[in-house]
Design a protein around this motif. Structure first.
Motif, PDB file in Angstrom:
ATOM      1  N   SER B 447       0.635  -1.013   0.047  1.00 38.47           N
ATOM      2  CA  SER B 447      -0.182  -0.048  -0.112  1.00 38.47           C
ATOM      3  C   SER B 447       0.396   1.372  -0.103  1.00 38.47           C
ATOM      4  O   SER B 447       0.625   2.445  -1.190  1.00 38.47           O
ATOM      5  CB  SER B 447      -1.061   0.276   0.985  1.00 38.47           C
ATOM      6  OG  SER B 447      -1.432  -1.286   1.190  1.00 38.47           O
ATOM      7  N   GLY B 448       1.901   0.978   0.982  1.00 28.71           N
ATOM      8  CA  GLY B 448       2.786   1.787   0.811  1.00 28.71           C
ATOM      9  C   GLY B 448       3.423   2.814  -0.432  1.00 28.71           C
ATOM     10  O   GLY B 448       3.473   3.459  -0.955  1.00 28.71           O
ATOM     11  N   LEU B 449       4.564   1.209  -0.785  1.00 27.65           N
ATOM     12  CA  LEU B 449       4.652   1.628  -2.247  1.00 27.65           C
ATOM     13  C   LEU B 449       3.766   1.675  -3.671  1.00 27.65           C
ATOM     14  O   LEU B 449       4.402   2.498  -4.311  1.00 27.65           O
ATOM     15  CB  LEU B 449       5.202   0.243  -2.423  1.00 27.65           C
ATOM     16  CG  LEU B 449       6.264  -0.445  -2.244  1.00 27.65           C
ATOM     17  CD1 LEU B 449       7.425  -1.744  -2.137  1.00 27.65           C
ATOM     18  CD2 LEU B 449       7.116   0.409  -3.217  1.00 27.65           C
ATOM     19  N   MET B 450       2.605   2.237  -3.184  1.00 29.81           N
ATOM     20  CA  MET B 450       1.398   2.064  -4.209  1.00 29.81           C
ATOM     21  C   MET B 450       1.601   3.661  -4.276  1.00 29.81           C
ATOM     22  O   MET B 450       1.469   3.925  -5.549  1.00 29.81           O
ATOM     23  CB  MET B 450       0.335   1.398  -4.298  1.00 29.81           C
ATOM     24  CG  MET B 450      -0.198   0.375  -4.592  1.00 29.81           C
ATOM     25  SD  MET B 450      -1.496  -0.259  -4.500  1.00 29.81           S
ATOM     26  CE  MET B 450      -2.035  -2.095  -5.143  1.00 29.81           C
ATOM     27  N   LEU B 451       1.041   4.218  -2.950  1.00 24.61           N
ATOM     28  CA  LEU B 451       1.215   5.431  -2.814  1.00 24.61           C
ATOM     29  C   LEU B 451       2.427   6.619  -3.628  1.00 24.61           C
ATOM     30  O   LEU B 451       1.729   7.307  -3.983  1.00 24.61           O
ATOM     31  CB  LEU B 451       1.094   5.679  -1.326  1.00 24.61           C
ATOM     32  CG  LEU B 451      -0.155   5.409  -0.811  1.00 24.61           C
ATOM     33  CD1 LEU B 451      -0.240   5.765   0.452  1.00 24.61           C
ATOM     34  CD2 LEU B 451      -1.161   6.777  -1.512  1.00 24.61           C
ATOM     35  N   LEU B 452       3.468   5.852  -2.886  1.00 21.59           N
ATOM     36  CA  LEU B 452       4.715   5.699  -3.858  1.00 21.59           C
ATOM     37  C   LEU B 452       4.993   6.223  -5.046  1.00 21.59           C
ATOM     38  O   LEU B 452       5.959   7.492  -5.443  1.00 21.59           O
ATOM     39  CB  LEU B 452       6.121   5.119  -2.732  1.00 21.59           C
ATOM     40  CG  LEU B 452       7.494   5.957  -2.624  1.00 21.59           C
ATOM     41  CD1 LEU B 452       7.217   7.110  -2.106  1.00 21.59           C
ATOM     42  CD2 LEU B 452       8.055   5.106  -2.105  1.00 21.59           C
ATOM     43  N   ALA B 453       4.532   5.151  -5.292  1.00 16.43           N
ATOM     44  CA  ALA B 453       4.231   4.504  -6.546  1.00 16.43           C
ATOM     45  C   ALA B 453       4.026   6.754  -7.650  1.00 16.43           C
ATOM     46  O   ALA B 453       4.611   6.646  -8.749  1.00 16.43           O
ATOM     47  CB  ALA B 453       4.310   3.086  -7.349  1.00 16.43           C
ATOM     48  N   LEU B 454       2.815   6.141  -7.319  1.00 15.69           N
ATOM     49  CA  LEU B 454       2.196   7.206  -7.838  1.00 15.69           C
ATOM     50  C   LEU B 454       2.601   8.735  -7.777  1.00 15.69           C
ATOM     51  O   LEU B 454       2.962   9.796  -8.458  1.00 15.69           O
ATOM     52  CB  LEU B 454       0.943   7.315  -6.927  1.00 15.69           C
ATOM     53  CG  LEU B 454      -0.421   8.445  -7.669  1.00 15.69           C
ATOM     54  CD1 LEU B 454      -0.792   8.317  -9.182  1.00 15.69           C
ATOM     55  CD2 LEU B 454      -1.603   8.537  -6.506  1.00 15.69           C
TER      56      LEU B 454
END
Lengths: 441, 570
Positions: B447-454
């Motif tokens: 979930s954190g990575l998704m936000l970071l990726a965005l």
């Protein structure tokens, strides 16, 4: 001096050389080969030096003479002596002499020399007819028609005369439906003849058309335009369907050569691009036919329906063959590309349909030529070929020189082309005089 | 100094290729000792050149001047602006890496010297292509590129599939070349020049209309016809549907060749569109066609990529989809973004291909490879990760629509550009979300990575890519003009965004129900589509079969013609 050397000595030298060769060197093919080379070199000097000394302007027939002599010399240089060497060398010299006569002669003399070529061709086909080969017989029939046309042209007046002259010209610079003479000449005769004919015959046809241009009626141009388009498509399709290398090359020559016919019929003139294109095309096919002779000398007839993988054992041959195919598909830096571009960009306008067919013909060359290369060079090597050897030095040198010629003609500086442009106007000379077209390259 | 550098960069690989080609027998396995230093020097020189061009402006070097008169097309000159310099850095960079990589990878191969010679010549051809100052010179190297590629693909000439596919590649490329030639002929006959600057100026002066049919009506803009013809050339090089068939079949070549092809050669189409951007900017119709072809290629390429079971073929189809994106960007007027994309793609795809070579080598020695990690795929469903993914991917379409309708003011240099960039940022981000979810669904880290990726994707697109746009097109208003010409009708654009947003929502929905074993949300026929698409994509849309059928048909027709003429054939 210049007229004398170009019109009398140059045609006579090869004829004399053939006669001496028959008399003295018939049983010594290796010596006959050297003799033929000397004769071609001497004839080249005879053609070049007087013009050079007189600083006379270059003409198309001057260029064609050199083209024929260079092709003859290099074809013979690359020839490896076999049982047919003496007769093929003798015939090459005779055809060269008669060809130079056609280029040097005027109206009637040209027709007579061309009749001589037709007659000699009939004899050559009679000598090399094979029961399984129908082609020579058909060529003989066509040649008879050609001879008849030439003889009739000497006795009738225009416009019948023009038609009678165009028929034999379409036989040597192949067009439908009389392409058989050319196809048979480059596929059925032995030794040095096929590659030499790839240059000689179209050059003679081209020269004949130059002289006819000012008097060809509009209707005939239209007819030629249609036939050229049909020939381009027909030649391309037939080249695609061949399993014999020589026939493929003959039809490819017809297809790509038809582009010049089309161009001439559209522009009603001979532009420098067309001359260079002719030189490039004839030399490319000549080189590929020389390569074909080398293969035949080693492996006999190569069936193109299977791969032979010769790149494994013949690196020199492969490299040179690849370069010829590169030139044949119309890629830079070779002549065919630049000349084609010059012709096409020089057109003021043309129909979209015609343009598509011409570009299709161009595209088809990228199909059958690389396919030919793949079948010959790539794939797995047949075990029976393993003992074969690569090209000899003379074979190599002849192909390399042909390639150099191909680059030289095509990469000539642009101001040469410009100078040629200004000279082309003089091509509109009167037919009766049959004056050489000035071609100040 | 700049002129010296500009000439030196392409000459070094040429010299290297020629020396190795001529003395290959002598050099043998030491051929890289000529190639590598030449390429490293060329790479450093091109970096210097980029700096020089960025600070001092473009360079124009006349190698062979036009003679004027009727043959003014016959001219060779170099034009190196920021676009060319960037491409030169990319090409020499990728080529240097491939030169270095191949030292060990191909050591002991029979064609070691031939490979290095071809690689040097190929690099020279691409460098010359990107620094051409006119269409004629560009076309010369464009054709040579087709031929060099064919020779490189046929490197293993004793291996029948490699030869067959090389031939297929050549034919497709020649189709593109001939279309390109038609465009050149038309532009010369209408505008009387092939020099870029003159051509653009004359094309912009007055609109020329051509009859679509001999009757006279309807009429079509000459620039549209020219750009469409040239675009076919770009389609062939950049593997756009339906001329994509060559790319996935070229995996029988050594891995370094694949890397060069996927990181360098396929970019030629994108470069061509960029180089001719002023011409393309005059024809909205062509730009819309370019957009449609690119979009179609993205969907089909990605679809076919998903069902591959061969690592190199997967990468091959991925390239096709990425090239589709690049072309799509050009179709939307975001020409500089396409260059940014192709650089990024070139770097990551070269890395993947070179690594793929190692994986393939390793799998030959390790029977357990590829590691059967599919067990890990059967992860438990995580509501948090799923909700993060859905909401994050849906955030951007909302911003795009608000921005497109002027309801949101983002302080960017160009609002139009922001919409386009956001659109691509969103598509890229969605891909990243799906990939992350698939890798490991039940994790806070994901979930954190998704936000970071965005955030990363938005940052890259909005700032780095936009800055790059104004680096490539520094003249005020130029980039903006392209966006305006390429702008789709407002409703169509909204519709597209909504349709794609809907598809992504459905994707998340499908994922949700599939993982939980619930299919009730979707009707049965939706589920049945999957195997049908699978079969379709597995057979590559039957495009290869179609071309094969057409090719054999032509040969059969020719043979029948030959045969039916019988005695009359001569």
């Amino acid at each position: 001096m210049e007229w004398w050397s170009g019109h009398i000595v140059a045609p006579a030298l090869p004829l004399l050389g053939a006669a001496l060769g028959i008399a003295l060197l018939w049983a010594k093919p290796q010596w006959f080969k050297i003799w033929a080379l000397v004769v071609f070199a001497l004839t080249g000097l005879v053609v070049t030096v007087p013009s050079w000394m007189a600083e006379s302007p270059l003409t198309i027939s001057y260029f064609l003479r050199h083209l024929i002599l260079a092709a003859g010399f290099l074809t013979i240089l690359g020839h490896h002596p076999d049982k047919d060497t003496s007769i093929s060398l003798c015939l090459t010299l005779l055809f060269a002499g008669l060809g130079l006569g056609v280029l040097a002669g005027q109206d009637r003399e040209s027709s007579i020399f061309l009749s001589g070529i037709f007659g000699l061709l009939i004899l050559a086909f009679m000598r090399y007819r094979r029961q399984e080969w129908e082609i020579p017989w058909k060529a003989i029939s066509l040649l008879t028609v050609g001879l008849f046309s030439l003889l009739v042209s000497l006795t009738v007046s225009e416009p019948v005369r023009i038609i009678m002259l165009i028929i034999p010209l379409a036989m040597v610079w192949p067009l439908l439906p009389v392409q058989g003479v050319f196809v048979a000449s480059v596929s059925c005769l032995p030794g040095t003849l096929p590659p030499f004919f790839a240059v000689l015959l179209p050059s003679l046809g081209f020269h004949g058309i130059i002289n006819l241009l000012p008097v060809i009626p509009e209707g005939v141009f239209y007819l030629l335009w249609m036939i050229a388009i049909a020939s381009a498509l027909y030649g391309s399709l037939l080249a695609l369907s061949q399993d014999s290398m020589d026939l493929l090359l003959a039809y490819a020559h017809m297809a790509l050569g038809s582009i010049i016919w089309w161009y001439v019929s559209v522009t009603h003139s001979i532009e420098p691009g067309a001359v260079v294109y002719l030189g490039g095309l004839t030399l490319v096919i000549c080189g590929l036919l020389v390569a074909s002779q080398h293969l035949r000398a080693r492996f006999g007839h190569l069936d193109l329906t299977i791969s032979h993988g010769l790149a494994h054992i013949m690196p020199w041959f492969s490299m040179l063959f690849l370069l010829f195919i590169t030139a044949a598909v119309g890629l830079p830096i070779f002549t065919l590309f630049s000349a084609f571009m010059e012709m096409m960009l020089g057109l003021s306008s043309t129909g979209a349909g015609t343009l598509i067919i011409i570009l299709l013909t161009w595209l088809m060359a990228s199909w059958y030529f690389p396919r030919l290369m793949q079948q010959v060079l790539f794939g797995r090597l047949s075990p029976s070929f393993k003992a074969s050897h690569d090209l000899h030095l003379d074979e190599r040198v002849s192909l390399i020189l042909l390639l150099i010629l191909l680059v030289m003609i095509g990469s000539a500086p642009s101001h040469w082309f410009l100078a040629a442009d200004t000279a082309v106007a003089t091509a509109q000379s009167s037919f009766g005089i049959l004056q050489d077209t000035l071609w100040k390259r | 100094m700049m002129i010296f550098l500009a000439v030196l960069v392409p000459l070094l690989p040429l010299a290297s290729g020629l020396i190795i080609g001529l003395f290959g027998n002598y050099l043998g396995n030491r051929s890289h000792q000529v190639g590598v230093p030449a390429l490293v020097t060329a790479c450093l020189s091109s970096l210097w050149l980029l700096y020089a061009v960025s600070t001092a402006g473009p360079i124009h070097i006349v190698l062979q001047p036009s003679s004027g008169g009727p043959h003014n097309w016959l001219a060779f000159s170099l034009y190196i602006d920021r676009l060319s310099a960037v491409m030169m850095v990319l090409i020499t960079g990728v080529s240097t890496i491939i030169h270095l990589y191949s030292i060990n990878y191909l050591q002991g191969e029979r064609g070691y010297a031939r490979f290095y010679a071809l690689l040097g010549l190929m690099t020279f051809v691409i460098l010359s292509l990107v620094s051409s100052a006119n269409l004629f010179m560009l076309f010369v190297f464009w054709q040579l590129l087709s031929w060099m590629l064919y020779l490189l693909l046929a490197y293993n000439f004793g291996h029948p599939p490699a030869v067959r596919f090389a031939f297929k590649t050549l034919i497709v490329h020649r189709v593109g070349d001939v279309a390109f030639l038609a465009g050149i002929l038309l532009s010369y006959s209408l505008f009387g020049t092939l020099e870029f600057s003159q051509l653009f100026a004359r094309a912009a002066e007055a609109e020329i209309l051509l009859p679509l049919w001999p009757g006279g009506r309807p009429m079509i803009s000459a620039v549209t016809v020219i750009t469409l013809c040239i675009f076919v050339g770009a389609m062939a090089k950049s593997a756009q549907f339906p001329l994509h068939v060559w790319l996935p079949d070229t995996m029988d070549t050594p891995t370094p060749v694949s890397a060069l092809m996927h990181a360098g050669i396929v970019n030629a189409g994108g470069f061509l569109l960029n180089r001719l951007a002023p011409l393309y900017g005059l024809s909205p119709t062509t730009l819309h066609v370019v957009f449609a072809i690119g979009a179609l290629t993205v969907v089909l390429g990605a679809g076919m990529m998903l069902i591959q079971n061969d690592i190199k073929k997967t990468l091959g189809f991925s390239t096709m989809a990425q090239m589709g994106y690049m072309v799509m960007e050009c179709g939307l007027g975001a020409f500089a973004l396409a260059i940014f994309h192709l650089i990024a793609h070139g770097v990551f795809k070269a890395t993947l291909f070179l690594n793929a070579g190692h994986v393939i080598q390793a799998s030959r020695h390790e029977p357990k490879r590829p590691v059967a990690d599919h067990i890990e795929e059967a992860v438990s469903f995580s509501r948090t990760t799923w909700i993060t993914g859905v909401s994050v991917t849906l955030l951007l379409p909302l911003i795009i629509l608000l921005l497109a309708h002027g309801m949101l003011a983002i302080p960017l240099q160009d609002a139009q550009a922001a919409v386009i960039f956001l659109f691509f940022a969103w598509v890229t981000a969605s891909q990243a979300m799906f990939s992350l979810y698939r890798l490991n669904a039940a994790s806070w880290k994901v979930s954190g990575l998704m936000l970071l990726a965005l955030l990363l994707v938005i940052f890259i697109y909005l700032w780095v890519a936009e800055t790059f746009t104004y680096f490539l097109y520094p003249e005020p208003g130029v980039a903006h003009e392209y966006f305006q010409v390429a702008a789709l009708p407002g409703q169509l654009f909204d519709g597209l965004v909504l349709v794609i947003a809907g598809m992504i929502v459905l994707g998340w929905g499908y994922l949700y129900t599939n993982i939980r074993g619930q299919r009730s949300l979707f009707p049965e026929w939706v589920a049945s589509l999957r195997p049908q698409f699978y079969v379709l994509f597995m057979n590559r849309l039957y495009a290869d079969q179609f071309y094969s059928w057409a090719g054999k048909g032509i040969i059969r027709f020719a043979q029948r013609l030959d045969h039916s003429l019988g005695g009359w054939r001569l």
